[in-house]
Scaffold this motif. Sequence first.
Motif, PDB file in Angstrom:
ATOM      1  N   LYS A   2       3.645  -8.856   0.117  1.00  0.00           N
ATOM      2  CA  LYS A   2       3.546  -8.003  -1.065  1.00  0.00           C
ATOM      3  C   LYS A   2       2.182  -7.329  -1.123  1.00  0.00           C
ATOM      4  CE  LYS A   2       6.548 -10.575  -4.174  1.00  0.00           C
ATOM      5  NZ  LYS A   2       6.577 -11.275  -5.469  1.00  0.00           N
ATOM      6  N   PRO A   3       2.159  -6.090  -1.600  1.00  0.00           N
ATOM      7  CA  PRO A   3       0.857  -5.435  -1.768  1.00  0.00           C
ATOM      8  C   PRO A   3       0.098  -6.038  -2.946  1.00  0.00           C
ATOM      9  CG  PRO A   3       2.614  -4.001  -2.531  1.00  0.00           C
ATOM     10  CD  PRO A   3       3.274  -5.196  -1.908  1.00  0.00           C
ATOM     11  N   VAL A  54      -8.644  -1.832  -0.512  1.00  0.00           N
ATOM     12  CA  VAL A  54      -7.835  -0.671  -0.139  1.00  0.00           C
ATOM     13  C   VAL A  54      -6.724  -1.080   0.825  1.00  0.00           C
ATOM     14  CG1 VAL A  54      -7.903   1.526   1.096  1.00  0.00           C
ATOM     15  CG2 VAL A  54      -9.647   1.003  -0.590  1.00  0.00           C
ATOM     16  N   THR A  55      -7.042  -1.947   1.781  1.00  0.00           N
ATOM     17  CA  THR A  55      -6.051  -2.368   2.763  1.00  0.00           C
ATOM     18  C   THR A  55      -5.030  -3.327   2.163  1.00  0.00           C
ATOM     19  OG1 THR A  55      -7.748  -2.157   4.455  1.00  0.00           O
ATOM     20  CG2 THR A  55      -5.781  -3.345   5.064  1.00  0.00           C
ATOM     21  N   GLY A  57      -3.747  -3.288  -0.666  1.00  0.00           N
ATOM     22  CA  GLY A  57      -2.794  -2.589  -1.514  1.00  0.00           C
ATOM     23  C   GLY A  57      -1.622  -1.998  -0.761  1.00  0.00           C
ATOM     24  N   VAL A  58      -1.572  -2.214   0.538  1.00  0.00           N
ATOM     25  CA  VAL A  58      -0.498  -1.665   1.361  1.00  0.00           C
ATOM     26  C   VAL A  58       0.564  -2.744   1.557  1.00  0.00           C
ATOM     27  CG1 VAL A  58       0.060  -0.700   3.621  1.00  0.00           C
ATOM     28  CG2 VAL A  58      -2.100  -0.140   2.532  1.00  0.00           C
ATOM     29  N   GLY A  59       1.810  -2.361   1.391  1.00  0.00           N
ATOM     30  CA  GLY A  59       2.906  -3.307   1.581  1.00  0.00           C
ATOM     31  C   GLY A  59       3.145  -3.612   3.046  1.00  0.00           C
ATOM     32  N   ASP A  62       4.395  -0.842   5.633  1.00  0.00           N
ATOM     33  CA  ASP A  62       3.459   0.229   5.971  1.00  0.00           C
ATOM     34  C   ASP A  62       2.236  -0.265   6.724  1.00  0.00           C
ATOM     35  OD1 ASP A  62       5.002   2.218   4.797  1.00  0.00           O
ATOM     36  OD2 ASP A  62       4.138   1.845   2.820  1.00  0.00           O
ATOM     37  N   MET A  63       2.166  -1.539   7.029  1.00  0.00           N
ATOM     38  CA  MET A  63       0.993  -2.090   7.702  1.00  0.00           C
ATOM     39  C   MET A  63       0.752  -1.485   9.094  1.00  0.00           C
ATOM     40  SD  MET A  63      -1.656  -3.776   7.267  1.00  0.00           S
ATOM     41  CE  MET A  63      -1.363  -4.492   5.681  1.00  0.00           C
ATOM     42  N   VAL A  65       0.954   1.518   9.917  1.00  0.00           N
ATOM     43  CA  VAL A  65       0.206   2.756   9.671  1.00  0.00           C
ATOM     44  C   VAL A  65      -1.263   2.432   9.423  1.00  0.00           C
ATOM     45  CG1 VAL A  65      -0.017   4.740   8.137  1.00  0.00           C
ATOM     46  CG2 VAL A  65       2.249   3.900   8.752  1.00  0.00           C
ATOM     47  N   VAL A  66      -1.536   1.381   8.661  1.00  0.00           N
ATOM     48  CA  VAL A  66      -2.915   0.981   8.389  1.00  0.00           C
ATOM     49  C   VAL A  66      -3.603   0.550   9.674  1.00  0.00           C
ATOM     50  CG1 VAL A  66      -4.348  -0.708   7.175  1.00  0.00           C
ATOM     51  CG2 VAL A  66      -2.415   0.344   6.019  1.00  0.00           C
TER      52      VAL A  66
END
Length: 84
Positions: A2-3, A54-55, A57-59, A62-63, A65-66
């Motif tokens: 979870k983000p 910031v990182t 907060g990504v679900g 979408d990881m 992409v990060v």
Amino acid sequence: GKPLALPFKRIINAALALATIFSMKLFLAGAATAASMPALYAGTAIAGVLGFLVTAGVGGGDMPVVITLLNSASGWALCAEGLV
């Protein structure tokens, strides 16, 4: 996973970014003397916390992409280091 969802996340991120800029100015004003080193350490710690928030907060979906963006950033940093 979870983000991470924090209340007032944008305000917290903006405050951390401004604190990082302020500590950078303090460090540069000291011309890299021993007295300016705490500003460098504080700026590094604040930037680390900001990067985590910031990182985080990504679900999970979408990881990738990060991870791609972080790999790109390290490549650009290496290129900039070669120019110096």
